[in-house]
Motif scaffolding. Sequence first.
Motif, PDB file in Angstrom:
ATOM      1  N   TYR A 175      49.502  24.048 -33.403  1.00 48.05           N
ATOM      2  CA  TYR A 175      48.802  23.688 -32.167  1.00 48.05           C
ATOM      3  C   TYR A 175      49.780  23.519 -31.005  1.00 48.05           C
ATOM      4  O   TYR A 175      49.459  23.840 -29.865  1.00 48.05           O
ATOM      5  CB  TYR A 175      48.030  22.378 -32.345  1.00 48.05           C
ATOM      6  N   MET A 202      42.396  21.549 -28.907  1.00 49.65           N
ATOM      7  CA  MET A 202      43.362  20.958 -29.828  1.00 49.65           C
ATOM      8  C   MET A 202      44.794  21.189 -29.345  1.00 49.65           C
ATOM      9  O   MET A 202      45.650  20.311 -29.476  1.00 49.65           O
ATOM     10  CB  MET A 202      43.174  21.537 -31.230  1.00 49.65           C
ATOM     11  N   VAL A 226      50.270  22.214 -39.365  1.00 46.04           N
ATOM     12  CA  VAL A 226      49.168  22.186 -38.400  1.00 46.04           C
ATOM     13  C   VAL A 226      49.616  21.740 -37.009  1.00 46.04           C
ATOM     14  O   VAL A 226      49.197  22.330 -36.001  1.00 46.04           O
ATOM     15  CB  VAL A 226      47.999  21.311 -38.916  1.00 46.04           C
ATOM     16  N   SER A 259      41.338  18.372 -36.748  1.00 43.64           N
ATOM     17  CA  SER A 259      41.592  19.796 -36.972  1.00 43.64           C
ATOM     18  C   SER A 259      40.582  20.408 -37.938  1.00 43.64           C
ATOM     19  O   SER A 259      40.346  19.881 -39.029  1.00 43.64           O
ATOM     20  CB  SER A 259      43.003  19.997 -37.525  1.00 43.64           C
TER      21      SER A 259
END
Length: 208
Positions: A134, A38, A130, A68
């Motif tokens: 990442y 990811m 998120v 995700s």
Amino acid sequence: MNIDALLQAETHFFQRYPGGFDDPALLPSVKKHRVEKMVAQCQEAFATTAFTHTEEVVQNWIKIVGRSSMVSLFEKPKFKDCLNSLSPQDKQQAVEALYEQLHGDAELGLNTLVTLFERHKMAKWSILSVVPAYFRPSVEVFVKPTTAKGVIAHFELDGLVYHSRPSWSFYQAYRAEIRAMKELVDVNLAPNNAAFSGFLMMSISGLK
């Protein structure tokens, strides 16, 4: 911060998983989250050069959130519908804000996205944290409400109060606390911030 509670959690974790996050017992969970994959996808999709194509960034944003394991299944389709329903002007504003969040003024980027997504009831911590988590996995943090509230209470992070409405002040303070906690434990507990948050979450739930 309750340092004793943190060090006790570290001891219990290594008693249960001597190999840390490389322990065979944790391998299924590590594979499920696919953090390294990811991270690579996110860093490629949101490199500075990618932001010349607004619609491509929008679709990559939807893909990253959709893939995700940290975002709930309930929120993924709502986020997809939200982005796809934005006017061209709002899409441009969202993409510019994401650029700021990743490559420029992160506070401005977050605040802009909160204001924009609130109109669509999508100003959620998981959605807004998120991609940065990442993109810079050792610097930024993913804010999962249940985990954040549990960490604050269990490790007695005085002065830090969780609010459901995302804000830069909370994010900055929570990130600083996570960084301080990481410095007190074995480096193998934090191959990235997502893994470290996983350790904290497991500690709160009794390593079940």
